[in-house]
Design a protein around this motif. Structure first.
Motif, PDB file in Angstrom:
ATOM      1  N   SER A 157       0.827  -1.203   0.000  1.00  0.00           N
ATOM      2  CA  SER A 157       0.000   0.000   0.000  1.00  0.00           C
ATOM      3  C   SER A 157       0.864   1.258   0.000  1.00  0.00           C
ATOM      4  O   SER A 157       0.616   2.198  -0.754  1.00  0.00           O
ATOM      5  N   ALA A 188      -9.794  -2.619   2.182  1.00  0.00           N
ATOM      6  CA  ALA A 188      -9.354  -1.229   2.363  1.00  0.00           C
ATOM      7  C   ALA A 188      -8.477  -0.787   1.195  1.00  0.00           C
ATOM      8  O   ALA A 188      -8.620   0.338   0.688  1.00  0.00           O
ATOM      9  N   ALA A 200       1.292   4.229  -3.001  1.00  0.00           N
ATOM     10  CA  ALA A 200       1.060   5.649  -2.755  1.00  0.00           C
ATOM     11  C   ALA A 200       2.278   6.472  -3.189  1.00  0.00           C
ATOM     12  O   ALA A 200       2.134   7.572  -3.711  1.00  0.00           O
ATOM     13  N   GLU A 242      -6.024   0.872  -4.753  1.00  0.00           N
ATOM     14  CA  GLU A 242      -4.676   0.325  -4.829  1.00  0.00           C
ATOM     15  C   GLU A 242      -4.645  -1.172  -5.113  1.00  0.00           C
ATOM     16  O   GLU A 242      -3.582  -1.724  -5.366  1.00  0.00           O
ATOM     17  N   ASP A 282     -10.742  -0.162  -1.679  1.00  0.00           N
ATOM     18  CA  ASP A 282     -11.462   1.108  -1.513  1.00  0.00           C
ATOM     19  C   ASP A 282     -10.589   2.294  -1.894  1.00  0.00           C
ATOM     20  O   ASP A 282     -11.087   3.302  -2.384  1.00  0.00           O
ATOM     21  N   ARG A 283      -9.303   2.178  -1.669  1.00  0.00           N
ATOM     22  CA  ARG A 283      -8.360   3.252  -2.006  1.00  0.00           C
ATOM     23  C   ARG A 283      -7.907   3.191  -3.467  1.00  0.00           C
ATOM     24  O   ARG A 283      -7.147   4.041  -3.918  1.00  0.00           O
ATOM     25  N   GLY A 325       0.193   6.357  -7.554  1.00  0.00           N
ATOM     26  CA  GLY A 325      -1.089   5.695  -7.755  1.00  0.00           C
ATOM     27  C   GLY A 325      -1.242   5.008  -9.093  1.00  0.00           C
ATOM     28  O   GLY A 325      -2.235   5.215  -9.779  1.00  0.00           O
TER      29      GLY A 325
END
Length: 106
Positions: A14, A49, A18, A55, A52-53, A22
């Protein structure tokens, strides 16, 4: 111990995503041994999660556990996180003796 490593790996992934601006989400098929313990619920929460992001892109959640309650359990968790359509699967057959405890605890 291996569950902690999986969570660490997912969090590291993750952070790397970032930091790279992205890029396109990587596809994930989560293989779990979900059963009488709850550590795999955490791994599924991390997967959701990340999705949702943007990623990660979950493709499926599968289990090596032959217990008949495994797939319904995975489906409940996926539905809770808003992905009821996410494919699930587990091997057919009779659960090993130590896995039968899961049914007795329900």
């Amino acid at each position: 111990m291996h569950k902690f490593f999986l969570l660490f790996l997912l969090f590291t992934f993750s952070s790397a995503m970032a930091q790279t601006g992205g890029r396109q989400a990587n596809a994930i098929i989560l293989d779990t041994d979900i059963g009488p313990d709850y550590d795999d619920v955490g791994a599924m929460a991390v997967m959701h999660a990340l999705a949702d992001r943007g990623e990660a892109k979950p493709l499926a959640v599968i289990s090596c556990n032959k217990n008949e309650l495994v797939v319904p359990t995975i489906e409940i968790i996926n539905t809770f996180f808003g992905r009821p359509e996410l494919p699930t699967g587990a091997p057919k057959g009779t659960a090993a003796p130590d896995q039968r405890r899961f049914s007795e605890m329900a």
